[in-house]
Design a protein around this motif. Structure first.
Motif, short mmCIF file in Angstrom:
data_model
loop_
_atom_site.label_atom_id
_atom_site.label_comp_id
_atom_site.label_asym_id
_atom_site.label_seq_id
_atom_site.Cartn_x
_atom_site.Cartn_y
_atom_site.Cartn_z
N GLU A 50 25.64 13.22 4.76
CA GLU A 50 26.74 12.26 4.73
C GLU A 50 26.21 10.85 4.51
O GLU A 50 26.75 10.08 3.72
CB GLU A 50 27.54 12.33 6.02
CG GLU A 50 28.70 11.36 6.06
CD GLU A 50 29.50 11.46 7.35
OE1 GLU A 50 30.24 10.50 7.63
OE2 GLU A 50 29.39 12.46 8.08
N LYS A 51 25.14 10.50 5.26
CA LYS A 51 24.51 9.19 5.15
C LYS A 51 23.01 9.38 5.22
O LYS A 51 22.52 10.23 5.97
CB LYS A 51 24.96 8.26 6.28
CG LYS A 51 26.41 7.89 6.24
CD LYS A 51 26.77 6.97 7.39
CE LYS A 51 28.27 6.66 7.37
NZ LYS A 51 28.66 5.87 8.52
N ILE A 52 22.30 8.56 4.45
CA ILE A 52 20.83 8.63 4.47
C ILE A 52 20.27 7.22 4.45
O ILE A 52 20.79 6.34 3.74
CB ILE A 52 20.30 9.50 3.32
CG1 ILE A 52 18.81 9.76 3.48
CG2 ILE A 52 20.65 8.91 1.97
CD1 ILE A 52 18.28 10.89 2.62
N ALA B 30 18.72 10.99 8.17
CA ALA B 30 19.98 11.43 7.56
C ALA B 30 20.95 11.95 8.60
O ALA B 30 20.57 12.63 9.55
CB ALA B 30 19.71 12.53 6.53
N LYS B 31 22.21 11.60 8.38
CA LYS B 31 23.31 12.16 9.16
C LYS B 31 23.88 13.31 8.33
O LYS B 31 24.27 13.13 7.17
CB LYS B 31 24.39 11.11 9.40
CG LYS B 31 25.58 11.68 10.14
CD LYS B 31 26.69 10.65 10.32
CE LYS B 31 27.87 11.30 11.01
NZ LYS B 31 29.01 10.39 11.08
N ILE B 32 23.94 14.48 8.94
CA ILE B 32 24.42 15.69 8.28
C ILE B 32 25.82 15.98 8.81
O ILE B 32 26.02 16.12 10.01
CB ILE B 32 23.49 16.89 8.56
CG1 ILE B 32 22.03 16.53 8.28
CG2 ILE B 32 23.94 18.13 7.81
CD1 ILE B 32 21.75 16.01 6.89
N ASN B 33 26.80 16.07 7.92
CA ASN B 33 28.16 16.30 8.39
C ASN B 33 28.60 17.75 8.33
O ASN B 33 29.64 18.11 8.86
CB ASN B 33 29.16 15.42 7.61
CG ASN B 33 29.21 15.75 6.14
OD1 ASN B 33 28.56 16.66 5.65
ND2 ASN B 33 29.98 14.97 5.40
N GLN B 34 27.78 18.60 7.69
CA GLN B 34 28.18 20.01 7.55
C GLN B 34 26.96 20.86 7.25
O GLN B 34 26.08 20.45 6.48
CB GLN B 34 29.19 20.11 6.40
CG GLN B 34 29.75 21.47 6.16
CD GLN B 34 30.75 21.46 4.99
OE1 GLN B 34 30.72 20.56 4.15
NE2 GLN B 34 31.61 22.45 4.95
N LEU B 35 26.89 22.03 7.86
CA LEU B 35 25.88 23.02 7.53
C LEU B 35 26.56 24.16 6.80
O LEU B 35 27.53 24.74 7.31
CB LEU B 35 25.19 23.57 8.78
CG LEU B 35 24.22 22.65 9.49
CD1 LEU B 35 23.64 23.35 10.72
CD2 LEU B 35 23.10 22.21 8.57
#
Length: 160
Positions: free
Chosen positions: A78-80, A102-107
């Protein structure tokens, strides 16, 4: 700038300045968060580590970081944020890596995770990683420690 030895006794120089060693590094490493947990991957040969790898022809380091996270964990970035860069001087070559947060919003479950066994979610990174056989050598030097301090210092966790 921080200078120290890595797991294999190679000299490492780590800087949180803007691309101090190369404007076009060939390697990336991505410290990831997903739903208040650290997102790692289990490399088939090395063990638990944050995703990373080579910058492929036709992409820049940031694009490579996003691709590596997706390939190795199924994570959607989502954001890096660029954190810093390090230079490892080995016997036969010098490796320069950009480090990102990094912010991960979904796996997303995938049929393959390439050279890894997919995502690993941890509430906390253990303090004894350096001596834990489950973790990759990439996690066992000062890069992880200094980057975690930089992430806290720059309040990136609050954005994740």
């Amino acid at each position: 700038m921080y200078t120290f030895k890595d797991y294999y006794n190679n000299e490492v120089k780590l800087s949180f300045d803007d691309h101090p060693f190369s404007l076009e590094p060939k390697h990336v490493w991505v410290v990831c968060r997903h739903k208040d947990k650290w997102l790692l991957t289990k490399h088939k040969g090395r063990g638990y580590e944050f995703p990373g790898g080579n910058v492929e022809e036709g992409e820049n380091a940031k694009e490579a970081a996003i691709r590596e996270v997706k390939e190795e964990t199924g994570g959607n970035v989502e954001k890096i944020y660029y954190i810093g860069q390090y230079n490892v001087t080995g016997r036969n070559e010098t490796v320069i890596k950009n480090v990102y947060f990094a912010k991960i919003n979904q796996l997303i479950q995938q049929d393959t995770y390439y050279e890894t066994e997919g995502p690993i979610l941890l509430k906390k990174i253990p303090s004894n990683v350096r001596y834990n056989h489950l973790y990759s050598f990439i996690m066992k030097d000062g890069v992880l420690d200094y980057c975690m301090k930089q992430i806290r210092k720059t309040r990136l966790l609050a954005r994740a």
